[in-house]
Design a protein around this motif. Structure first.
Motif, PDB file in Angstrom:
ATOM      1  N   ARG A 228       0.811  -1.213   0.000  1.00 45.45           N
ATOM      2  CA  ARG A 228       0.000   0.000   0.000  1.00 45.45           C
ATOM      3  C   ARG A 228       0.847   1.267   0.000  1.00 45.45           C
ATOM      4  O   ARG A 228       0.448   2.287  -0.575  1.00 45.45           O
ATOM      5  N   LYS A 229       2.005   1.216   0.621  1.00 46.28           N
ATOM      6  CA  LYS A 229       2.899   2.381   0.633  1.00 46.28           C
ATOM      7  C   LYS A 229       4.084   2.181  -0.308  1.00 46.28           C
ATOM      8  O   LYS A 229       4.968   3.040  -0.360  1.00 46.28           O
ATOM      9  N   GLY A 230       4.082   1.083  -1.027  1.00 48.70           N
ATOM     10  CA  GLY A 230       5.175   0.764  -1.938  1.00 48.70           C
ATOM     11  C   GLY A 230       6.247  -0.032  -1.229  1.00 48.70           C
ATOM     12  O   GLY A 230       6.606   0.280  -0.080  1.00 48.70           O
ATOM     13  N   ARG A 231       6.770  -1.066  -1.903  1.00 52.18           N
ATOM     14  CA  ARG A 231       7.872  -1.826  -1.335  1.00 52.18           C
ATOM     15  C   ARG A 231       8.648  -2.478  -2.471  1.00 52.18           C
ATOM     16  O   ARG A 231       8.141  -2.673  -3.574  1.00 52.18           O
ATOM     17  N   LYS A 232       9.903  -2.798  -2.196  1.00 47.65           N
ATOM     18  CA  LYS A 232      10.746  -3.447  -3.194  1.00 47.65           C
ATOM     19  C   LYS A 232      10.269  -4.879  -3.440  1.00 47.65           C
ATOM     20  O   LYS A 232       9.884  -5.587  -2.515  1.00 47.65           O
ATOM     21  N   LEU A 233      10.334  -5.315  -4.678  1.00 49.95           N
ATOM     22  CA  LEU A 233       9.921  -6.669  -5.006  1.00 49.95           C
ATOM     23  C   LEU A 233      10.858  -7.714  -4.414  1.00 49.95           C
ATOM     24  O   LEU A 233      10.487  -8.883  -4.295  1.00 49.95           O
ATOM     25  N   SER A 234      12.047  -7.313  -4.013  1.00 48.25           N
ATOM     26  CA  SER A 234      12.980  -8.242  -3.373  1.00 48.25           C
ATOM     27  C   SER A 234      12.454  -8.766  -2.049  1.00 48.25           C
ATOM     28  O   SER A 234      12.933  -9.794  -1.543  1.00 48.25           O
ATOM     29  N   ASP A 235      11.458  -8.103  -1.481  1.00 51.10           N
ATOM     30  CA  ASP A 235      10.896  -8.554  -0.205  1.00 51.10           C
ATOM     31  C   ASP A 235      10.184  -9.905  -0.342  1.00 51.10           C
ATOM     32  O   ASP A 235      10.061 -10.645   0.638  1.00 51.10           O
ATOM     33  N   GLY A 236       9.721 -10.234  -1.546  1.00 47.66           N
ATOM     34  CA  GLY A 236       9.037 -11.508  -1.754  1.00 47.66           C
ATOM     35  C   GLY A 236       9.957 -12.702  -1.621  1.00 47.66           C
ATOM     36  O   GLY A 236       9.706 -13.605  -0.811  1.00 47.66           O
ATOM     37  N   PRO A 237      11.055 -12.761  -2.394  1.00 47.52           N
ATOM     38  CA  PRO A 237      11.986 -13.878  -2.251  1.00 47.52           C
ATOM     39  C   PRO A 237      12.617 -13.971  -0.861  1.00 47.52           C
ATOM     40  O   PRO A 237      12.998 -15.066  -0.421  1.00 47.52           O
ATOM     41  N   ALA A 238      12.733 -12.836  -0.173  1.00 49.67           N
ATOM     42  CA  ALA A 238      13.345 -12.836   1.163  1.00 49.67           C
ATOM     43  C   ALA A 238      12.374 -13.271   2.251  1.00 49.67           C
ATOM     44  O   ALA A 238      12.791 -13.567   3.388  1.00 49.67           O
ATOM     45  N   SER A 239      11.077 -13.329   1.933  1.00 46.78           N
ATOM     46  CA  SER A 239      10.051 -13.607   2.933  1.00 46.78           C
ATOM     47  C   SER A 239       9.973 -15.097   3.263  1.00 46.78           C
ATOM     48  O   SER A 239      10.127 -15.957   2.391  1.00 46.78           O
ATOM     49  N   SER A 240       9.699 -15.392   4.537  1.00 47.14           N
ATOM     50  CA  SER A 240       9.472 -16.777   4.965  1.00 47.14           C
ATOM     51  C   SER A 240       7.984 -17.094   5.060  1.00 47.14           C
ATOM     52  O   SER A 240       7.604 -18.178   5.521  1.00 47.14           O
ATOM     53  N   HIS A 241       7.121 -16.169   4.615  1.00 48.68           N
ATOM     54  CA  HIS A 241       5.678 -16.390   4.634  1.00 48.68           C
ATOM     55  C   HIS A 241       5.346 -17.608   3.775  1.00 48.68           C
ATOM     56  O   HIS A 241       5.857 -17.766   2.662  1.00 48.68           O
ATOM     57  N   GLU A 242       4.496 -18.479   4.274  1.00 49.44           N
ATOM     58  CA  GLU A 242       4.147 -19.705   3.570  1.00 49.44           C
ATOM     59  C   GLU A 242       3.656 -19.432   2.153  1.00 49.44           C
ATOM     60  O   GLU A 242       3.967 -20.168   1.216  1.00 49.44           O
ATOM     61  N   GLN A 243       2.911 -18.343   1.979  1.00 51.31           N
ATOM     62  CA  GLN A 243       2.374 -18.023   0.663  1.00 51.31           C
ATOM     63  C   GLN A 243       3.474 -17.628  -0.319  1.00 51.31           C
ATOM     64  O   GLN A 243       3.401 -17.963  -1.504  1.00 51.31           O
ATOM     65  N   ASN A 244       4.501 -16.948   0.138  1.00 52.16           N
ATOM     66  CA  ASN A 244       5.638 -16.649  -0.735  1.00 52.16           C
ATOM     67  C   ASN A 244       6.386 -17.916  -1.110  1.00 52.16           C
ATOM     68  O   ASN A 244       6.847 -18.069  -2.253  1.00 52.16           O
ATOM     69  N   LEU A 245       6.492 -18.843  -0.181  1.00 48.33           N
ATOM     70  CA  LEU A 245       7.191 -20.099  -0.454  1.00 48.33           C
ATOM     71  C   LEU A 245       6.407 -20.958  -1.435  1.00 48.33           C
ATOM     72  O   LEU A 245       6.998 -21.572  -2.331  1.00 48.33           O
ATOM     73  N   PHE A 246       5.072 -21.008  -1.294  1.00 51.33           N
ATOM     74  CA  PHE A 246       4.243 -21.743  -2.243  1.00 51.33           C
ATOM     75  C   PHE A 246       4.490 -21.269  -3.674  1.00 51.33           C
ATOM     76  O   PHE A 246       4.482 -22.051  -4.620  1.00 51.33           O
ATOM     77  N   ALA A 247       4.676 -19.974  -3.831  1.00 50.56           N
ATOM     78  CA  ALA A 247       4.825 -19.373  -5.157  1.00 50.56           C
ATOM     79  C   ALA A 247       6.237 -19.506  -5.718  1.00 50.56           C
ATOM     80  O   ALA A 247       6.537 -18.946  -6.768  1.00 50.56           O
ATOM     81  N   GLY A 248       7.108 -20.225  -5.017  1.00 52.37           N
ATOM     82  CA  GLY A 248       8.478 -20.377  -5.485  1.00 52.37           C
ATOM     83  C   GLY A 248       9.371 -19.245  -5.056  1.00 52.37           C
ATOM     84  O   GLY A 248      10.239 -18.794  -5.804  1.00 52.37           O
ATOM     85  N   LYS A 249       9.150 -18.773  -3.817  1.00 53.45           N
ATOM     86  CA  LYS A 249       9.927 -17.670  -3.237  1.00 53.45           C
ATOM     87  C   LYS A 249       9.727 -16.380  -4.030  1.00 53.45           C
ATOM     88  O   LYS A 249      10.664 -15.839  -4.633  1.00 53.45           O
ATOM     89  N   GLY A 250       8.505 -15.919  -4.013  1.00 51.87           N
ATOM     90  CA  GLY A 250       8.179 -14.677  -4.692  1.00 51.87           C
ATOM     91  C   GLY A 250       6.683 -14.465  -4.649  1.00 51.87           C
ATOM     92  O   GLY A 250       6.019 -14.826  -3.676  1.00 51.87           O
ATOM     93  N   TYR A 251       6.149 -13.890  -5.716  1.00 51.94           N
ATOM     94  CA  TYR A 251       4.720 -13.612  -5.799  1.00 51.94           C
ATOM     95  C   TYR A 251       4.126 -14.269  -7.041  1.00 51.94           C
ATOM     96  O   TYR A 251       4.724 -14.261  -8.114  1.00 51.94           O
ATOM     97  N   ASP A 252       2.943 -14.834  -6.870  1.00 51.36           N
ATOM     98  CA  ASP A 252       2.128 -15.326  -7.973  1.00 51.36           C
ATOM     99  C   ASP A 252       0.685 -15.307  -7.497  1.00 51.36           C
ATOM    100  O   ASP A 252      -0.033 -16.295  -7.587  1.00 51.36           O
ATOM    101  N   HIS A 253       0.261 -14.152  -6.965  1.00 54.40           N
ATOM    102  CA  HIS A 253      -0.962 -14.058  -6.181  1.00 54.40           C
ATOM    103  C   HIS A 253      -1.955 -13.023  -6.732  1.00 54.40           C
ATOM    104  O   HIS A 253      -1.551 -11.950  -7.198  1.00 54.40           O
ATOM    105  N   PRO A 254      -3.234 -13.325  -6.596  1.00 56.97           N
ATOM    106  CA  PRO A 254      -4.272 -12.342  -6.910  1.00 56.97           C
ATOM    107  C   PRO A 254      -4.456 -11.378  -5.733  1.00 56.97           C
ATOM    108  O   PRO A 254      -4.732 -11.809  -4.611  1.00 56.97           O
ATOM    109  N   PHE A 255      -4.301 -10.095  -6.010  1.00 58.32           N
ATOM    110  CA  PHE A 255      -4.534  -9.048  -5.022  1.00 58.32           C
ATOM    111  C   PHE A 255      -5.893  -8.407  -5.296  1.00 58.32           C
ATOM    112  O   PHE A 255      -6.206  -8.081  -6.448  1.00 58.32           O
TER     113      PHE A 255
END
Length: 349
Positions: A228-255
């Motif tokens: 919502r305030k903007g963030r670097k896309l590098s935060d996805g691969p660095a995240s340990s959130h289960e949803q980021n891991l499902f997507a192959g360490k990144g994003y593949d999600h409907p917002f």
């Protein structure tokens, strides 16, 4: 507006054409009548250097052999449909299964793999490329004869409009999107991990291990999904959130888009000042950071594929909506018109 049409190749005895439009600012769009594929979008950076900001190929053979939907229109229904099945008015339909037993992006021969009829209209500060295709009843398992129209419009304000129209002679489902892979570094000089993404979105759809919506909607607060305030896309691969891991360490999600303002999506490359603002009438955007992009091929300009080389901003309805009664409907009835609108405005900062 400058318009050129050139032969790009041949498929099944038919000529595939490459259509290019350049506006008075030097911004250019190039696309094919095969899959309505956008092969290039050429825009300036803050120094005025014009470069291509999407991934693609220089020849038809590579699109046929390697393309992960680069720049194409996908459908009839974008995204995955669980088990390739759905029911409509008491009738059960079985679709082509092309992704781990599920239906993905229209099936084995979706709209990305057919030849569309194309016409170009250019007048003053606006040029349009209009594609039409008749999708027959039963195509990839879908009901209804559907008349489809895709329109790409380029203006002298460096705006690119992507519009989809559809009518059917029988109740069916439609959810089209464009699958362009953006990289604002220009000519894919580096990955998009340094790009900043801003989304007017408070929630995203939870996915299972096969990347199909579970039906749950998750609040972005306190997660790497909060743009919502903007963030670097590098935060996805660095995240340990289960949803980021499902997507192959990144994003593949409907917002889920909040619709509180016109420009609901903004992608920016601070290294060169390029920015694209996105407006849409669709309720969601699938953000895909090309987490699994790899292969033994070269892209236009000679770049090699690698994870996180691009980001897709697929404006659309919710994936697998037909199997989730609580999701916005993707059903189109006889006499209704399906309409999807997205505007990409390219700027510098």
């Amino acid at each position: 507006m400058e318009v050129t049409i050139k032969r790009f190749g041949e498929l099944d005895g038919k000529t595939i054409n490459k259509i290019s439009i350049t506006n008075h600012n030097g911004m250019g769009l190039t696309c094919l009548d095969y899959g309505c594929i956008i092969t290039e979008i050429r825009v300036p950076d803050s120094k005025g250097d014009i470069e291509n900001v999407v991934l693609g190929f220089d020849n038809l053979e590579d699109y046929l052999k390697y393309s992960p939907y680069f720049g194409a229109v996908v459908g009839r229904v974008a995204g995955r449909i669980k088990d390739g099945r759905f029911s409509l008015d008491g009738n059960d339909y079985v679709l082509a299964k092309n992704n781990n037993g599920n239906h993905l992006h229209g099936g084995l021969k979706g709209l990305d793999k057919v030849i569309w009829d194309a016409k170009v209209h250019a007048e003053g500060p606006v040029a349009k490329i209009e594609f039409t295709y008749e999708s027959t009843d039963g195509e990839e398992g879908y009901p209804g004869n559907v008349s489809l129209r895709t329109v790409y419009t380029l203006t002298d304000a460096n705006e690119l409009f992507v519009e989809f129209f559809g009518t059917t002679d029988r109740k069916t489902i439609l959810n089209l999107t464009n699958h362009t892979y953006f990289n604002l570094t220009g000519n894919a000089k580096s990955t998009i991990l340094g790009h900043t993404l801003k989304l007017d979105s408070e929630r995203f759809l939870e996915l299972d291990e096969n990347l199909i919506p579970t039906g749950n909607v998750i609040d972005v607060e306190g997660t790497a999904f909060d743009f919502r305030k903007g963030r670097k896309l590098s935060d996805g691969p660095a995240s340990s959130h289960e949803q980021n891991l499902f997507a192959g360490k990144g994003y593949d999600h409907p917002f889920v888009l909040s619709k509180k303002k016109s420009a609901t999506i903004e992608l920016r490359c601070d290294d060169n000042g390029r920015k694209v603002e996105v407006e849409t009438n669709q309720p969601a955007v699938v953000v895909y950071t090309s987490n699994q992009l790899e292969g033994d091929f070269l892209l236009s300009g000679g770049a090699k594929p690698e994870p996180y080389l691009a980001i897709c901003l697929e404006t659309q309805n919710y994936p697998d909506a037909i199997n989730h009664p609580d999701f916005p409907s993707t059903v189109v009835d006889k006499g209704e018109e399906y309409y999807s609108f997205t505007k990409f405005t390219f700027k510098t900062v």
